[in-house]
Design an enzyme around this catalytic site. Structure first.
Site, PDB file in Angstrom:
ATOM      1  N   SER A 242      56.756  73.956  41.004  1.00  0.00           N
ATOM      2  CA  SER A 242      55.762  74.960  41.412  1.00  0.00           C
ATOM      3  C   SER A 242      56.406  76.344  41.472  1.00  0.00           C
ATOM      4  O   SER A 242      55.804  77.345  41.066  1.00  0.00           O
ATOM      5  CB  SER A 242      55.191  74.625  42.795  1.00  0.00           C
ATOM      6  OG  SER A 242      54.112  73.732  42.694  1.00  0.00           O
TER       7      SER A 242
ATOM      8  N   THR B 266      57.160  65.617  41.118  1.00  0.00           N
ATOM      9  CA  THR B 266      57.535  65.043  42.419  1.00  0.00           C
ATOM     10  C   THR B 266      58.042  63.608  42.241  1.00  0.00           C
ATOM     11  O   THR B 266      59.110  63.247  42.755  1.00  0.00           O
ATOM     12  CB  THR B 266      56.342  65.077  43.389  1.00  0.00           C
ATOM     13  OG1 THR B 266      55.819  66.405  43.434  1.00  0.00           O
ATOM     14  CG2 THR B 266      56.761  64.653  44.784  1.00  0.00           C
TER      15      THR B 266
ATOM     16  N   LYS C  81      51.574  75.129  54.625  1.00  0.00           N
ATOM     17  CA  LYS C  81      50.804  73.941  54.242  1.00  0.00           C
ATOM     18  C   LYS C  81      49.376  74.154  54.705  1.00  0.00           C
ATOM     19  O   LYS C  81      49.121  74.940  55.623  1.00  0.00           O
ATOM     20  CB  LYS C  81      51.393  72.699  54.917  1.00  0.00           C
ATOM     21  CG  LYS C  81      51.006  71.395  54.262  1.00  0.00           C
ATOM     22  CD  LYS C  81      51.874  71.032  53.073  1.00  0.00           C
ATOM     23  CE  LYS C  81      51.342  69.813  52.368  1.00  0.00           C
ATOM     24  NZ  LYS C  81      52.249  69.328  51.320  1.00  0.00           N
TER      25      LYS C  81
ATOM     26  N   GLY D  23      48.696  71.438  45.298  1.00  0.00           N
ATOM     27  CA  GLY D  23      47.966  70.221  45.662  1.00  0.00           C
ATOM     28  C   GLY D  23      48.751  69.348  46.626  1.00  0.00           C
ATOM     29  O   GLY D  23      49.908  69.613  46.948  1.00  0.00           O
ATOM     30  N   ASP D  24      48.111  68.319  47.101  1.00  0.00           N
ATOM     31  CA  ASP D  24      48.738  67.278  47.934  1.00  0.00           C
ATOM     32  C   ASP D  24      47.735  66.117  47.914  1.00  0.00           C
ATOM     33  O   ASP D  24      46.907  66.034  46.989  1.00  0.00           O
ATOM     34  CB  ASP D  24      48.994  67.811  49.361  1.00  0.00           C
ATOM     35  CG  ASP D  24      49.884  66.889  50.197  1.00  0.00           C
ATOM     36  OD1 ASP D  24      51.100  66.937  50.044  1.00  0.00           O
ATOM     37  OD2 ASP D  24      49.345  66.087  50.997  1.00  0.00           O
TER      38      ASP D  24
ATOM     39  N   GLN E  54      58.165  71.502  54.987  1.00  0.00           N
ATOM     40  CA  GLN E  54      58.163  72.295  53.761  1.00  0.00           C
ATOM     41  C   GLN E  54      59.161  73.456  53.828  1.00  0.00           C
ATOM     42  O   GLN E  54      59.765  73.818  52.809  1.00  0.00           O
ATOM     43  CB  GLN E  54      56.743  72.839  53.528  1.00  0.00           C
ATOM     44  CG  GLN E  54      56.473  73.336  52.135  1.00  0.00           C
ATOM     45  CD  GLN E  54      56.139  72.216  51.152  1.00  0.00           C
ATOM     46  OE1 GLN E  54      55.382  71.324  51.479  1.00  0.00           O
ATOM     47  NE2 GLN E  54      56.710  72.280  49.961  1.00  0.00           N
TER      48      GLN E  54
ATOM     49  N   LYS F 268      62.532  71.932  52.988  1.00  0.00           N
ATOM     50  CA  LYS F 268      62.489  71.417  51.614  1.00  0.00           C
ATOM     51  C   LYS F 268      62.607  72.571  50.621  1.00  0.00           C
ATOM     52  O   LYS F 268      63.392  72.527  49.677  1.00  0.00           O
ATOM     53  CB  LYS F 268      61.160  70.694  51.410  1.00  0.00           C
ATOM     54  CG  LYS F 268      60.963  70.128  50.033  1.00  0.00           C
ATOM     55  CD  LYS F 268      59.545  69.624  49.813  1.00  0.00           C
ATOM     56  CE  LYS F 268      59.063  68.764  50.957  1.00  0.00           C
ATOM     57  NZ  LYS F 268      57.838  68.023  50.628  1.00  0.00           N
TER      58      LYS F 268
HETATM   59  P1  NDP Z   1      47.436  61.365  45.930  1.00  0.00           P
HETATM   60  O1  NDP Z   1      46.190  61.770  46.603  1.00  0.00           O
HETATM   61  O2  NDP Z   1      47.567  61.542  44.461  1.00  0.00           O
HETATM   62  O3  NDP Z   1      47.748  59.828  46.248  1.00  0.00           O
HETATM   63  C1  NDP Z   1      47.897  59.386  47.556  1.00  0.00           C
HETATM   64  C2  NDP Z   1      48.139  57.890  47.531  1.00  0.00           C
HETATM   65  O4  NDP Z   1      48.518  57.465  48.836  1.00  0.00           O
HETATM   66  C3  NDP Z   1      46.895  57.097  47.172  1.00  0.00           C
HETATM   67  O5  NDP Z   1      47.276  55.902  46.547  1.00  0.00           O
HETATM   68  C4  NDP Z   1      46.280  56.829  48.549  1.00  0.00           C
HETATM   69  O6  NDP Z   1      45.431  55.705  48.615  1.00  0.00           O
HETATM   70  C5  NDP Z   1      47.529  56.577  49.365  1.00  0.00           C
HETATM   71  N1  NDP Z   1      47.263  56.896  50.761  1.00  0.00           N
HETATM   72  C6  NDP Z   1      46.844  58.081  51.271  1.00  0.00           C
HETATM   73  N2  NDP Z   1      46.656  57.982  52.595  1.00  0.00           N
HETATM   74  C7  NDP Z   1      46.958  56.704  52.915  1.00  0.00           C
HETATM   75  C8  NDP Z   1      46.972  55.987  54.128  1.00  0.00           C
HETATM   76  N3  NDP Z   1      46.631  56.583  55.280  1.00  0.00           N
HETATM   77  N4  NDP Z   1      47.369  54.676  54.093  1.00  0.00           N
HETATM   78  C9  NDP Z   1      47.718  54.083  52.916  1.00  0.00           C
HETATM   79  N5  NDP Z   1      47.710  54.719  51.735  1.00  0.00           N
HETATM   80  C10 NDP Z   1      47.352  56.007  51.737  1.00  0.00           C
HETATM   81  O7  NDP Z   1      48.609  62.138  46.708  1.00  0.00           O
HETATM   82  P2  NDP Z   1      50.086  62.447  46.207  1.00  0.00           P
HETATM   83  O8  NDP Z   1      50.595  61.337  45.378  1.00  0.00           O
HETATM   84  O9  NDP Z   1      50.105  63.827  45.699  1.00  0.00           O
HETATM   85  O10 NDP Z   1      50.883  62.487  47.607  1.00  0.00           O
HETATM   86  C11 NDP Z   1      51.499  61.323  48.167  1.00  0.00           C
HETATM   87  C12 NDP Z   1      52.551  61.758  49.172  1.00  0.00           C
HETATM   88  O11 NDP Z   1      53.531  62.592  48.524  1.00  0.00           O
HETATM   89  C13 NDP Z   1      52.061  62.579  50.367  1.00  0.00           C
HETATM   90  O12 NDP Z   1      52.850  62.279  51.495  1.00  0.00           O
HETATM   91  C14 NDP Z   1      52.332  64.009  49.927  1.00  0.00           C
HETATM   92  O13 NDP Z   1      52.428  64.894  51.024  1.00  0.00           O
HETATM   93  C15 NDP Z   1      53.662  63.825  49.226  1.00  0.00           C
HETATM   94  N6  NDP Z   1      54.036  64.878  48.302  1.00  0.00           N
HETATM   95  C16 NDP Z   1      53.242  65.190  47.236  1.00  0.00           C
HETATM   96  C17 NDP Z   1      53.631  66.167  46.348  1.00  0.00           C
HETATM   97  C18 NDP Z   1      52.871  66.457  45.100  1.00  0.00           C
HETATM   98  O14 NDP Z   1      53.404  67.204  44.244  1.00  0.00           O
HETATM   99  N7  NDP Z   1      51.676  65.915  44.901  1.00  0.00           N
HETATM  100  C19 NDP Z   1      54.857  66.973  46.583  1.00  0.00           C
HETATM  101  C20 NDP Z   1      55.669  66.485  47.680  1.00  0.00           C
HETATM  102  C21 NDP Z   1      55.229  65.508  48.508  1.00  0.00           C
HETATM  103  P3  NDP Z   1      43.842  55.932  48.793  1.00  0.00           P
HETATM  104  O15 NDP Z   1      43.363  56.399  47.464  1.00  0.00           O
HETATM  105  O16 NDP Z   1      43.331  54.585  49.186  1.00  0.00           O
HETATM  106  O17 NDP Z   1      43.662  56.948  49.880  1.00  0.00           O
END
Ligand code: NDP
Length: 450
Positions: free
Chosen positions: A382, A212, A129, A168-169, A114, A117
């Site tokens: 953000s 994102t 984080k 969030g994340d 982060q 980034k």
């Molecule tokens: P969400 O919680 O909205 O979605 C996460 C998705 O990834 C779900 O489909 C989840 O499936 C899947 N997932 C999580 N863990 C695993 C795992 N161990 N194996 C397989 N699938 C998995 O999160 P986001 O979309 O917000 O975040 C996704 C990624 O993007 C992360 O790496 C996050 O750090 C990154 N990110 C997010 C930002 C944001 O603005 N939200 C900003 C920058 C980066 P399931 O429901 O089955 O767990």
């Protein structure tokens, strides 16, 4: 002055021994260090001031107990984390993750990424984080609310609009941020921009939710256009089905790409017809409202298949966007994508490709955008939410859309500036690491030894 390769190896060894049992943090450090040899050679002042050693040591790490009561009246205990990694460029900024795999090493890897980034966005924000090993899956509304309130009852004393501004994340969306903001406001009696990603009714910014996934798609489009190519007319494989994945799918589709897959931790869906906006809206409803599983897509839409326990990288595609989680795309997956003719990868998630996979993409010379550059659109908006909160105004959607496009173009161009290879072509990993590192390092130098 010692030869820099030795210095980098020595510092890395020191980090391994000072931070045992944190393989993701080691991996993130290794990836950045892999780009820095020439920078350190040309800038002995960084070596002199031990910038490398200092930049890998978080300024503050907070670990706390989060007690809460479940629906069966049982007292539960989770662990909360906030790693305030680096505030050289501004208040600590970075998301909160609620997932059973969260530990200090995960939070440190995410915080470290982060820092660079946030520097790349060009906005005045430092890096941090946090999160918890709490698993929101299967929990009732009441349980989620009580957990979020208890989490904030400790976290509130460590954050503030000029100190540290979480977002969030994974596992933390607008619902959780609402509960946490409500508790912060209640405890402190301050209505300030202490969290971002808030609901629009109480200080949130337009397009933060989309930023994102949209940003990762814009970055992909920037890379392709630099080679005279386009997303339009190409097939796209996406992993995940959360915030980042669904909005990447939405923007890819809008730009004329054919999105073939989405996934969650139980498997992936393959839709040979390609996703439409209507189907993407259905997935958003499934995930955000009904809290369902992606396997249900194959039941709802004729012709789609669900592949249990598998990742989508075996599906033939031109473009790939890993948008789920760290280390979800491994060396053998990279081999399959390359053999199937994939020409570009843009990381929507943080560190989704392991080092083996990254090396394979780089060796093959395809376009590869690391998460710290490609997924910076979320934290960028953000940052814009913080500005709007400080000024107590709300910007219009078209203005924010324009700013997001500009910021992603700016990050792309900074990667090109620092990552162009002598023989042509761009190493986006190197470009992102050097551009981010130099900005933070120069600010740290200005402060003296702090
Ligand atoms: P969400 O919680 O909205 O979605 C996460 C998705 O990834 C779900 O489909 C989840 O499936 C899947 N997932 C999580 N863990 C695993 C795992 N161990 N194996 C397989 N699938 C998995 O999160 P986001 O979309 O917000 O975040 C996704 C990624 O993007 C992360 O790496 C996050 O750090 C990154 N990110 C997010 C930002 C944001 O603005 N939200 C900003 C920058 C980066 P399931 O429901 O089955 O767990």
């Amino acid at each position: 002055m010692p030869a820099t390769p030795n210095l980098i190896d020595d510092v890395y060894d020191e980090i391994l021994s000072r931070n045992p049992g944190e393989p993701e943090f080691h991996q993130a450090v290794r990836e950045v260090f892999g780009s820095l040899d020439r920078v350190l050679e040309r800038n002995p002042q960084y070596v002199q001031a031990s910038i490398l050693e200092r930049i890998c040591e978080p300024e503050r790490q907070i670990i706390f107990r989060v007690p809460w009561v479940d629906d069966a009246n049982r007292v539960r205990i989770n662990r909360g984390f906030r790693v305030q990694f680096n505030s050289a460029l501004g208040p600590y900024k970075g998301g909160l993750r609620f997932h059973p795999t969260v530990g200090l090493g995960t939070v440190k890897f995410l915080g470290f990424e982060q820092v660079f980034k946030n520097a790349l966005t060009g906005l005045p924000i430092g890096g941090g984080k946090g999160g918890s090993d709490f698993d929101p899956k299967g929990r009732s509304e009441g349980e989620i609310m009580r957990f979020c309130q208890s989490f904030m009852t400790e976290l509130y004393r460590h954050i503030g609009e000029h100190t540290d501004v979480p977002a969030g994340d994974i596992g933390v969306g607008q619902r959780e941020l609402g509960y946490m903001f409500g508790q912060y406001k209640r405890i402190t009696n301050h209505f300030t921009g202490v969290l971002t990603g808030k609901g629009l009714e109480y200080g949130g910014s337009l397009i933060r939710t989309e930023a994102t996934g949209y940003g990762a798609t814009y970055f992909l489009q920037n890379m392709l256009q630099a080679q005279g190519k386009d997303i339009a007319g190409h097939t796209v494989v996406i992993s995940g089905s959360g915030n980042v994945a669904t909005h990447a799918a939405e923007k890819c589709t809008a730009l004329g790409g054919k999105v073939l897959t989405l996934s969650d931790s139980e498997g992936f869906i393959y839709d040979p017809e390609g996703l439409t906006q209507e189907k993407i809206d259905w997935v958003k409803e499934l995930k955000n409202k009904r809290r369902g599983r992606i396997s249900e897509y194959a039941v709802a839409f004729k012709g789609a298949e669900f592949h249990a326990g598998k990742t989508p990288w075996g599906v033939k595609c031109d473009l790939a966007l890993p948008c789920a989680t760290q280390n979800e795309l491994l060396g053998p997956d990279a081999d399959v994508l390359l053999a199937n003719g994939c020409v570009a990868v843009s990381e929507g998630a943080n560190m989704p490709t392991n080092l083996d996979g990254v090396h394979k993409f780089k060796a093959a010379g395809i376009l590869f955008a690391p998460g710290k550059a490609a997924n910076a659109g979320g934290v960028a908006v953000s940052g814009l939410e913080m500005s709007q909160n400080s000024a107590r105004i709300s910007w219009k959607e078209d203005e924010l859309q324009r700013l997001l496009v500009d910021i992603m173009k700016g990050i792309h161009d900074r990667c090109v500036e620092y990552g162009t290879k002598p023989g042509g072509g761009v190493d986006y990993v190197k470009g992102a690491n050097i551009a981010g590192f130099k900005k933070v390092a120069d600010a740290m130098l200005a402060y003296g030894v702090v």
